[in-house]
Scaffold this motif. Sequence first.
Motif, short mmCIF file in Angstrom:
data_model
loop_
_atom_site.label_atom_id
_atom_site.label_comp_id
_atom_site.label_asym_id
_atom_site.label_seq_id
_atom_site.Cartn_x
_atom_site.Cartn_y
_atom_site.Cartn_z
N SER A 125 0.83 -1.21 0.00
CA SER A 125 0.00 0.00 0.00
C SER A 125 0.86 1.25 0.00
N PRO A 126 0.40 2.31 -0.68
CA PRO A 126 1.18 3.56 -0.71
C PRO A 126 1.11 4.29 0.63
N SER A 127 2.26 4.81 1.08
CA SER A 127 2.31 5.60 2.32
C SER A 127 3.49 6.55 2.25
N LYS A 128 3.36 7.72 2.86
CA LYS A 128 4.51 8.64 2.91
C LYS A 128 4.90 8.94 4.36
N SER A 129 4.23 8.28 5.31
CA SER A 129 4.51 8.51 6.73
C SER A 129 5.88 7.95 7.11
N GLN A 130 6.77 8.82 7.57
CA GLN A 130 8.11 8.38 7.95
C GLN A 130 8.06 7.35 9.06
N ILE A 131 7.18 7.59 10.05
CA ILE A 131 7.07 6.64 11.17
C ILE A 131 6.62 5.27 10.67
N LYS A 132 5.56 5.22 9.84
CA LYS A 132 5.06 3.93 9.35
C LYS A 132 6.12 3.20 8.53
N VAL A 133 6.82 3.96 7.67
CA VAL A 133 7.83 3.35 6.82
C VAL A 133 8.96 2.77 7.65
N LEU A 134 9.51 3.56 8.57
CA LEU A 134 10.65 3.10 9.36
C LEU A 134 10.27 2.00 10.35
N GLN A 135 9.08 2.13 10.94
CA GLN A 135 8.66 1.09 11.89
C GLN A 135 8.33 -0.22 11.17
N SER A 136 7.81 -0.12 9.96
CA SER A 136 7.54 -1.32 9.17
C SER A 136 8.85 -2.02 8.80
N ILE A 137 9.83 -1.23 8.40
CA ILE A 137 11.15 -1.78 8.09
C ILE A 137 11.73 -2.46 9.33
N GLY A 138 11.49 -1.84 10.49
CA GLY A 138 12.01 -2.38 11.75
C GLY A 138 11.54 -3.77 12.07
N ARG A 139 10.36 -4.19 11.50
CA ARG A 139 9.87 -5.56 11.74
C ARG A 139 10.87 -6.59 11.23
N GLY A 140 11.63 -6.22 10.19
CA GLY A 140 12.50 -7.21 9.55
C GLY A 140 13.97 -7.07 9.88
N LEU A 141 14.31 -6.17 10.78
CA LEU A 141 15.74 -5.92 11.03
C LEU A 141 16.31 -6.72 12.19
N ARG A 142 15.47 -7.45 12.90
CA ARG A 142 15.99 -8.33 13.94
C ARG A 142 16.75 -9.47 13.27
N LYS A 143 17.95 -9.74 13.70
CA LYS A 143 18.78 -10.75 13.04
C LYS A 143 18.16 -12.13 13.16
N SER A 144 18.08 -12.81 12.02
CA SER A 144 17.50 -14.16 12.01
C SER A 144 18.59 -15.19 12.31
N ASP A 145 18.15 -16.39 12.62
CA ASP A 145 19.09 -17.46 12.97
C ASP A 145 20.04 -17.79 11.81
N ASP A 146 19.52 -17.64 10.58
CA ASP A 146 20.35 -18.01 9.42
C ASP A 146 21.22 -16.86 8.93
N GLY A 147 21.09 -15.68 9.56
CA GLY A 147 21.95 -14.55 9.21
C GLY A 147 21.66 -13.92 7.86
N LYS A 148 20.48 -14.24 7.26
CA LYS A 148 20.14 -13.67 5.96
C LYS A 148 19.82 -12.18 6.06
N GLU A 149 20.06 -11.46 4.95
CA GLU A 149 19.66 -10.06 4.90
C GLU A 149 18.14 -9.97 4.75
N THR A 150 17.60 -8.79 5.03
CA THR A 150 16.17 -8.55 4.87
C THR A 150 15.93 -7.85 3.54
N LYS A 151 15.03 -8.39 2.74
CA LYS A 151 14.69 -7.75 1.47
C LYS A 151 13.39 -6.96 1.63
#
Length: 243
Positions: free
Chosen positions: A175-201
């Motif tokens: 969905s389209p959004s320009k909210s800085q908070i929503k964008v950065l917080q959404s990205i934050g969901r995927g930045l916790r390091k996973s067990d396999d060490g893969k990057e987040t796309k």
Amino acid sequence: EAEFRFGTTGTLDGTNTHKLVLEGYFGPAHYVTTTKSLMDQGALAELDINVLLLKYSDEECRLINKVKYQEEVDFIVKHSKRNNFITNLALDQDGNTLVLFQLVEKHGKPLYDLIKDKAHHRRKIFYVSGTVDTDIRESIREIVEKEKNAVIVASLGTFSTGVNIRNLHNIIFASPSKSQIKVLQSIGRGLRKSDDGKETKLYDLADDLHWKSNKNYTLNHAAERIKIYTKEKFKYRIYEINL
């Protein structure tokens, strides 16, 4: 009557008003670190941003040229080729994938149905919105942490903040959004390091419906998101895709 007050956040909304209100409560803002610095230190997963610039036909662009913002959004979220593209994109990913939407009835539920219908019967597909009980949301989060190839179709309101999923490899902004908070917080969901060490796309869907020199609303919103990526020093690439 606390003698000391500390407020901590990973995201401000980018406006002076928001910053001034917080400083009124807590005092001057002190920037301890940045997301990019934490990535460089290995504390967060690496982030690979792909801006997918969706191109529409001249006839569609001409029709959308003079409509209001909400009408443009309605056109986008109901666009069958766009939704099929999101479905294929989600199912083509390796690892756990989070598809974020904004409109529940118009977009979230139809997207979930499309993905579920096309997915292999053994692949787990989950749906989360404000109508889903909190306990069920938590159980879905726990299940996904143990999965390796699940898809979560979730509303921005429920999964953009306060949810940690350890094994999350892909995020799709449907969905389209320009909210800085929503964008950065959404990205934050995927930045916790996973067990396999893969990057987040991250796949950021931008909709190019401009006609002649007139840019459409959601294309301007995409430009705002790109400004956020630049400001945060995130690397990104732009790909044009004809629908």
